[in-house]
Design a protein around this motif. Structure first.
Motif, PDB file in Angstrom:
ATOM      1  N   GLY A 107       2.389  -3.517   2.584  1.00  0.00           N
ATOM      2  CA  GLY A 107       0.936  -3.686   2.583  1.00  0.00           C
ATOM      3  C   GLY A 107       0.235  -2.652   1.725  1.00  0.00           C
ATOM      4  N   GLY A 108       0.694  -1.404   1.793  1.00  0.00           N
ATOM      5  CA  GLY A 108       0.101  -0.343   0.973  1.00  0.00           C
ATOM      6  C   GLY A 108       0.323  -0.584  -0.508  1.00  0.00           C
ATOM      7  N   ALA A 109       1.526  -0.994  -0.861  1.00  0.00           N
ATOM      8  CA  ALA A 109       1.823  -1.267  -2.271  1.00  0.00           C
ATOM      9  C   ALA A 109       1.014  -2.465  -2.769  1.00  0.00           C
ATOM     10  N   PHE A 110       0.857  -3.470  -1.920  1.00  0.00           N
ATOM     11  CA  PHE A 110       0.071  -4.644  -2.293  1.00  0.00           C
ATOM     12  C   PHE A 110      -1.394  -4.279  -2.496  1.00  0.00           C
ATOM     13  N   GLY A 111      -1.938  -3.439  -1.627  1.00  0.00           N
ATOM     14  CA  GLY A 111      -3.326  -2.990  -1.761  1.00  0.00           C
ATOM     15  C   GLY A 111      -3.548  -2.171  -3.020  1.00  0.00           C
ATOM     16  N   LYS A 112      -2.598  -1.284  -3.337  1.00  0.00           N
ATOM     17  CA  LYS A 112      -2.712  -0.483  -4.556  1.00  0.00           C
ATOM     18  C   LYS A 112      -2.653  -1.359  -5.798  1.00  0.00           C
ATOM     19  N   SER A 113      -1.785  -2.365  -5.775  1.00  0.00           N
ATOM     20  CA  SER A 113      -1.684  -3.228  -6.953  1.00  0.00           C
ATOM     21  C   SER A 113      -2.951  -4.045  -7.148  1.00  0.00           C
ATOM     22  N   ILE A 114      -3.550  -4.519  -6.080  1.00  0.00           N
ATOM     23  CA  ILE A 114      -4.813  -5.264  -6.189  1.00  0.00           C
ATOM     24  C   ILE A 114      -5.922  -4.343  -6.700  1.00  0.00           C
ATOM     25  N   ARG A 115      -5.973  -3.101  -6.194  1.00  0.00           N
ATOM     26  CA  ARG A 115      -6.983  -2.140  -6.636  1.00  0.00           C
ATOM     27  C   ARG A 115      -6.829  -1.835  -8.121  1.00  0.00           C
ATOM     28  N   ASN A 116      -5.596  -1.624  -8.568  1.00  0.00           N
ATOM     29  CA  ASN A 116      -5.358  -1.355  -9.984  1.00  0.00           C
ATOM     30  C   ASN A 116      -5.696  -2.556 -10.851  1.00  0.00           C
ATOM     31  N   PHE A 117      -5.407  -3.753 -10.367  1.00  0.00           N
ATOM     32  CA  PHE A 117      -5.744  -4.957 -11.122  1.00  0.00           C
ATOM     33  C   PHE A 117      -7.251  -5.106 -11.270  1.00  0.00           C
ATOM     34  N   LYS A 118      -7.998  -4.863 -10.194  1.00  0.00           N
ATOM     35  CA  LYS A 118      -9.460  -4.950 -10.265  1.00  0.00           C
ATOM     36  C   LYS A 118     -10.022  -3.918 -11.228  1.00  0.00           C
ATOM     37  N   LYS A 119      -9.468  -2.700 -11.177  1.00  0.00           N
ATOM     38  CA  LYS A 119      -9.937  -1.643 -12.060  1.00  0.00           C
ATOM     39  C   LYS A 119      -9.649  -2.001 -13.519  1.00  0.00           C
TER      40      LYS A 119
END
Length: 55
Positions: A29-41
């Protein structure tokens, strides 16, 4: 949400729990959240590093 109802989401969650185990779910879940955050950025076009040449 993509035509998924509550029963389908429960089945998918149960399959993920069996495959990865309860101990790995927070890490996933943490890795998935970080990847979504990086994609949005990245999609916003903001750069963390300034690469403009200095005159």
């Amino acid at each position: 949400m993509f035509g998924f109802g509550l029963p389908e989401l429960v089945i998918i969650l149960a399959i993920i729990l069996v495959v990865f185990g309860a101990g790995k779910l927070p890490e996933i879940g943490g890795a998935f959240g970080k990847s979504i955050r990086n994609f949005k950025k990245a999609s916003e076009g903001r750069e963390d590093i300034d690469i403009t040449p200095k005159s």
